[in-house]
Design an enzyme around this catalytic site. Sequence first.
Site, PDB file in Angstrom:
ATOM      1  N   PRO A  92       0.797  -1.232   0.000  1.00  0.00           N
ATOM      2  CA  PRO A  92       0.000   0.000   0.000  1.00  0.00           C
ATOM      3  C   PRO A  92       0.828   1.280   0.000  1.00  0.00           C
ATOM      4  CG  PRO A  92      -1.000  -1.608   1.451  1.00  0.00           C
ATOM      5  CD  PRO A  92       0.312  -2.199   1.004  1.00  0.00           C
ATOM      6  N   CYS A  93       0.334   2.257  -0.784  1.00  0.00           N
ATOM      7  CA  CYS A  93       1.054   3.511  -0.980  1.00  0.00           C
ATOM      8  C   CYS A  93       0.726   4.617   0.024  1.00  0.00           C
ATOM      9  CB  CYS A  93       0.761   4.046  -2.385  1.00  0.00           C
ATOM     10  SG  CYS A  93       1.243   2.931  -3.718  1.00  0.00           S
ATOM     11  N   PRO A  94      -0.502   4.691   0.586  1.00  0.00           N
ATOM     12  CA  PRO A  94      -0.848   5.844   1.426  1.00  0.00           C
ATOM     13  C   PRO A  94       0.132   6.172   2.546  1.00  0.00           C
ATOM     14  CG  PRO A  94      -2.828   4.606   0.910  1.00  0.00           C
ATOM     15  CD  PRO A  94      -1.668   3.798   0.388  1.00  0.00           C
TER      16      PRO A  94
END
Length: 435
Positions: A92-94
């Site tokens: 995941p990037c967030p």
Amino acid sequence: MHETKPITELTTVEICAGAGGQSLGLHLAGFRHTLAVEIDAIAAETLKRNLSRLATAGGHPAPDIAIGDVADESVWNPCDYPGVSLLAGGVPCPPFSIAGKQLGSSDERDLFAWAVEAAGRMKPDAVLLENVRGLSMPRFAGYRQAVLDRFAELGYRADWRLLEARDYGVPQLRPRFILVALRDEFAPYFAWPEPIPSTQTVGGALYDLMAENGWPGAEAWAMRANRVAPTVVGGSKKHGGPDLGPTRAKREWRLLGVDGLGIADAAPGPDVPADFIPKLTNEMVARIQGWWGPEYEWDFAERKGRKTSTYRQIGNAFPPPVARAVGVAIASALRKEVSATGNHGVASHDEVYRALREHGGFVSLAGLRRVLRGTLADREIERRVEFIRRDFDVEVRLRGGAPTYKLGEWRAFRGQEDHSRHEVFAIDRLRSKIS
């Protein structure tokens, strides 16, 4: 002694696989999937359709598709897949996104450190993880160094490279921060892929699709859209329907002659004025992401009548041509096809983190300055320490009126049973927001 796998047996397990942009690129690079793990059921259905088709065409059994939290061992267990050629994924990037709060280890979605530990349990020949450009910023230098040091403890040489999708035939910017780790045996044979000489434009990529319903303005539109697109933003389940990004990105799209406020069902028809500003369809967005031509055909699953789920799958993907280029470079290293002259994995990302870690006890600013041999000013050392404190427990004590620092635990989720991430996933109403 670890043996190199035969050329015909390059296998991969892919985590956080999304709708399969990386999956397709790795397949075209010569890797065969044995397992793909994805939390979103619609994206998992897309994976199942396409990876099964590719496996059947190659005379292989269809890979397993596991649906659920990748860190839940009831979904899959890394120990069940020992010795694959490659562990790959787009965690995941967030936690690292410039557009977000950059919480890093404090974000329950952070899975980078967990993926490193999964590699330690599986012992693949190589690891490929991709993320957003934000992870390359000074804010995360200590985090990056901790990842590299842990890989070194596990017998790998690892490093990152910021790659732009436009350098590999994809008509958008889309910078991605790519980590490649290889066992010591293979690391000297690895070289990052070189950019290709040609650059595709939005108009060149989409003209036939924009003109397919007879719109009289298609040719002029394609001439106007004569450069690469801004980065497509797929968004997450925390936010609304599909559009092409924040306000700044929408302005860039407008300069290309594209209305970024949503996704169209179809290209403009013959009765639409030539000066109309069209929206893109999902098929067009897929082209912008690199799904281009027969090799890159992909069947996206969707909820009936819902463009949003399809757009989100496409918009969040790792462009297949970029994944293919990196995959080919890894495959070449695993086959030892070039001379062993590379120095992959020798770079350092944060000398201050390393100095704190190697000292082990409390060390003053003056002590850090001595260890670093004056290469960093005091102000910069203090700034690095403050960044490190966002991801690690750092104990501070005053000695003679001056602070001293001692590096403690990395707060990243690595599989700890008492980590706060478990509490978030235990709440069903939040489960759908982990993306």
